[in-house]
Scaffold this active site. Structure first.
Site, PDB file in Angstrom:
ATOM      1  N   ASN A   3      48.662  78.319  39.866  1.00 25.18           N
ATOM      2  CA  ASN A   3      48.244  77.611  40.855  1.00 25.18           C
ATOM      3  C   ASN A   3      48.545  76.237  41.376  1.00 25.18           C
ATOM      4  OD1 ASN A   3      46.656  80.007  42.211  1.00 25.18           O
ATOM      5  ND2 ASN A   3      45.276  79.563  40.551  1.00 25.18           N
ATOM      6  N   TYR A  16      39.470  77.231  48.927  1.00 24.07           N
ATOM      7  CA  TYR A  16      39.786  77.219  47.457  1.00 24.07           C
ATOM      8  C   TYR A  16      41.295  77.168  47.346  1.00 24.07           C
ATOM      9  CZ  TYR A  16      39.262  78.791  42.574  1.00 24.07           C
ATOM     10  OH  TYR A  16      39.347  79.133  41.362  1.00 24.07           O
ATOM     11  N   ASP A  23      35.788  76.564  33.412  1.00 27.37           N
ATOM     12  CA  ASP A  23      36.201  77.849  34.065  1.00 27.37           C
ATOM     13  C   ASP A  23      37.723  77.956  33.740  1.00 27.37           C
ATOM     14  OD1 ASP A  23      36.267  79.859  36.029  1.00 27.37           O
ATOM     15  OD2 ASP A  23      37.463  78.672  37.308  1.00 27.37           O
ATOM     16  N   ASP A  24      38.380  76.705  33.366  1.00 24.69           N
ATOM     17  CA  ASP A  24      39.886  76.827  33.131  1.00 24.69           C
ATOM     18  C   ASP A  24      40.159  77.499  31.943  1.00 24.69           C
ATOM     19  OD1 ASP A  24      40.657  74.825  35.229  1.00 24.69           O
ATOM     20  OD2 ASP A  24      39.820  73.489  34.383  1.00 24.69           O
ATOM     21  N   GLU A  41      35.539  71.471  35.315  1.00 23.36           N
ATOM     22  CA  GLU A  41      36.769  71.954  35.981  1.00 23.36           C
ATOM     23  C   GLU A  41      37.929  71.030  35.985  1.00 23.36           C
ATOM     24  OE1 GLU A  41      38.924  74.823  38.422  1.00 23.36           O
ATOM     25  OE2 GLU A  41      36.581  75.167  37.569  1.00 23.36           O
ATOM     26  N   ASP A  42      39.110  71.592  35.676  1.00 25.20           N
ATOM     27  CA  ASP A  42      40.526  70.912  35.769  1.00 25.20           C
ATOM     28  C   ASP A  42      40.303  69.639  35.005  1.00 25.20           C
ATOM     29  OD1 ASP A  42      41.394  72.628  37.061  1.00 25.20           O
ATOM     30  OD2 ASP A  42      41.406  71.817  38.983  1.00 25.20           O
ATOM     31  N   LYS A  95      34.806  74.714  44.711  1.00 27.09           N
ATOM     32  CA  LYS A  95      34.380  75.724  43.920  1.00 27.09           C
ATOM     33  C   LYS A  95      32.868  76.166  44.039  1.00 27.09           C
ATOM     34  CE  LYS A  95      37.298  76.490  40.171  1.00 27.09           C
ATOM     35  NZ  LYS A  95      37.630  77.764  39.514  1.00 27.09           N
ATOM     36  N   ARG A 101      43.785  67.049  35.721  1.00 28.17           N
ATOM     37  CA  ARG A 101      44.355  68.080  35.969  1.00 28.17           C
ATOM     38  C   ARG A 101      44.322  68.988  36.858  1.00 28.17           C
ATOM     39  NH1 ARG A 101      45.531  72.906  34.888  1.00 28.17           N
ATOM     40  NH2 ARG A 101      43.366  73.355  34.598  1.00 28.17           N
TER      41      ARG A 101
END
Length: 621
Positions: free
Chosen positions: A462, A141, A306-307, A283-284, A212, A194
């Protein structure tokens, strides 16, 4: 025997399986992920080449005879512990020799070696990951997964997960049946637009979905045969990838507008048609789409982002932990002054979650909601966000400062971060900007003027290179008496005289596995705001008072299985209170609603998969 008698007998057997009274008079539950024999429809080399079922040298002699494996393996039968000991010895020896050269960091070498194990023996892979989670979570991760995604076209060896692209429009409903698992509990999907703070990585973003889901298995005990990483390839605007002859994705610019939405709509309809009980984690996705897709689907599907929601929950837990660490009562949270650097999907998600929590503490009225807004100062790439700005993202607009407010504080539209920190004197400086080093010496010097005796510094971006500051800079410039939490892992700082500056990791993995597991086991058809709030508050309360007063506001990743169990139980409890719980598999929703808190935790624990080799029994297909 009559039909009613058969049904009654079946119901009685099922109830005995689900719940039994033990000698202490409390209910205990048999695990859904227990040690039942597994039926397989392949033998010989086919079994050895299947990572789901391969045990390597751990196949017993009876299994070798039953599955036509005798003579295909060395004669010595090894235990799983012996296998792991042998693998770990190889891993330590190969960490350096597997490097491609000076530009290939050590963690990427570890990732390669672990990935090869994943390709041939999933059970052993997850056993290694769980037993060494603190060491290997940063490898599978963040931060290493960012490097993996950047280099994924070169690292790709065998497919993992599913790929849906623009060219598959009209075919997705049939495509989902190409996946071999009849049951999928968890999907992590990305469009690669992203990835962390690294920008548009196109199809190479599949690496984040894989990473993930590794944590869903390791932390939440989701069965690895029931997870599915997904990439939706709608093109890329990364010019380097568009020109790269080795790039594995579509080499065309990203789809946009209604055409883009049509692709995501088709995907969602397809996966929920085949797997109606699946949970989809987005995600992203770039900020432009993250909120729109969340609002588009969250009331109709079991999904969350999640973001937006996971990061918000983890940050909220840290903010509440900071109140405790400053020795203040929790009711003081609505009084905290918070400067947020970054107005992307993660930043806005944190602002919304913190504002709602403050408002709830103030009475949950419109006046309370408006009052909570005034505790935040948002600084993006264009400086301080105020109502004077000509173009404001609709999601960020509620946090634009009023002109009179800024004038009273000696600030203006577009004021630099250092000016804002100087004038506001915040209790918390929170970074979600993806700009490495943004909290410069000047900014940190300005924070020394904070009205708090123990200011909190949260560089949460991150991967590591995007962190707004390092803990060494924070402690050396602002002073020893701070609370520090970052998105990526850092070592604690030696402050001298036997004192340590604790570097907490505000890692989303403390929440998203528990949110997913709790939603799954509750049977809730949606992921409600209340369930997310319950998860964040559970994490905030996890640390003891003694730990918090030492500046430790997040737990060690080594405790991730226990943290996830607690978070999942809190999510289930909230789902029950909101009357959303419908049950999971053999567990009826009505039975679930009768459980007390300890019984819910027992139910969660017994439904967490553990990496142990099952007995394999061959059955001809």
């Amino acid at each position: 025997m009559s039909l009613s008698s058969v049904l009654l007998k079946r119901l009685q057997i099922q109830r005995r399986i689900i719940a039994a009274v033990n000698v202490h008079g409390t209910r205990s539950f048999t695990t859904m992920e227990g040690h039942r024999p597994t039926i397989v429809h392949k033998r010989s080399l086919d079994i050895l080449h299947d990572p789901w079922f391969n045990k390597g040298t751990a196949f017993s002699m009876t299994e070798r005879d039953r599955l036509d494996l005798r003579g295909l393996l060395p004669p010595n039968v090894m235990t799983s512990e012996q296998q792991i000991e042998r693998f770990m010895a190889d891993l330590k020896r190969l960490e350096l020799s597997a490097r491609d050269g000076p530009s290939d960091p050590n963690n990427l070498a570890k990732w390669r070696i672990l990935n090869r194990l994943h390709d041939r023996n999933e059970t052993m892979y997850y056993k290694v990951l769980i037993d060494n989670i603190e060491e290997y979570a940063p490898v599978v991760y963040t931060p290493t997964v960012g490097l993996v995604c950047q280099n994924y076209s070169g690292l790709f060896r065998r497919p993992r997960g599913m790929y849906f692209s623009v060219e598959d429009r009209g075919e997705m409903m049939s495509m989902v049946y190409n996946w071999p698992a009849d049951q999928v509990d968890m999907i992590v999907v990305t469009d690669g637009s992203r990835i962390l703070g690294l920008g548009d990585l196109g199809v190479q973003g599949i690496g984040i979905a894989i990473g993930k889901l590794d944590l869903y298995v390791a932390a939440a005990g989701i069965n690895p045969q029931r997870v599915l990483p997904v990439m939706i390839d709608v093109g890329t605007n990364n010019e380097k990838l568009l020109k790269d002859p080795l790039y594995l994705g579509l080499q065309e610019h990203r789809l946009d507008g209604e055409e883009y939405l049509a692709v995501i709509d088709e995907f969602m309809e397809a996966v929920f048609t085949r797997w109606p009980n699946v949970i989809v984690q987005f995600e992203d996705f770039q900020t432009k789409w993250a909120f729109k897709l969340l609002q588009r689907y969250r009331n109709d599907y079991r999904m969350f982002n999640d973001d937006v929601q996971g990061t918000a929950g983890v940050a909220l837990a840290g903010l509440l932990g900071a109140v405790r660490a400053q020795g203040r009562p929790m009711i003081d949270f609505p009084k905290m002054k918070i400067v947020v650097a970054g107005a992307g999907s993660a930043g806005i998600g944190v602002l919304n979650a913190a504002r709602k929590t403050m408002a709830r503490m103030l009475g949950d009225t419109e006046v309370a909601f408006e009052s909570a807004r005034s505790q935040f100062w948002v600084v993006d790439a264009n400086g301080l966000l105020t109502e004077e700005r000509r173009i404001i993202d609709p999601d960020a607009r509620p946090f634009a400062r009023k002109v009179k407010e800024t004038e009273r504080q000696g600030l203006r539209e577009g004021a630099k971060l250092v000016e804002v920190v100087q004038q506001v004197k915040p209790d918390v400086l929170l970074g979600l900007s993806a700009v490495g080093g943004l909290f410069s010496k000047e900014v940190l010097e300005a924070l020394k003027g904070s009205t708090s005796t123990k200011p909190a510094i949260f560089p949460m971006s991150n991967p590591t290179k995007n962190a707004e500051c390092t803990p060494e800079d924070a402690f050396s410039i602002v002073g020893d008496n701070i609370i520090f939490a970052s998105g990526s892992p850092f070592a604690n700082v030696d402050l001298g005289n036997g004192h340590l500056g604790h570097c907490n990791q505000a890692n989303n993995m403390f929440l998203f596995p528990g949110i997913g597991l709790g939603t799954l086991l509750s049977g809730s058809r949606i992921v409600s705001d209340g369930m997310l709030q319950a998860a964040a508050e559970c994490l905030a309360a996890y640390m003891t008072e003694e730990e918090v007063l030492q500046g430790i506001i997040y737990p060690s990743i080594s405790r991730i299985r226990d943290i996830t169990k607690e978070v999942a139980a809190a999510v289930i409890k909230e789902a029950i209170e909101e009357d959303l719980a419908e049950g999971y598999r053999e567990m009826d929703g009505r039975e679930l609603k009768k459980f007390n808190e300890e019984e819910i935790k027992s139910y969660v624990k017994n439904n967490m998969w553990s990496p142990e080799y099952p007995t394999l029994v061959y059955h001809k297909d």
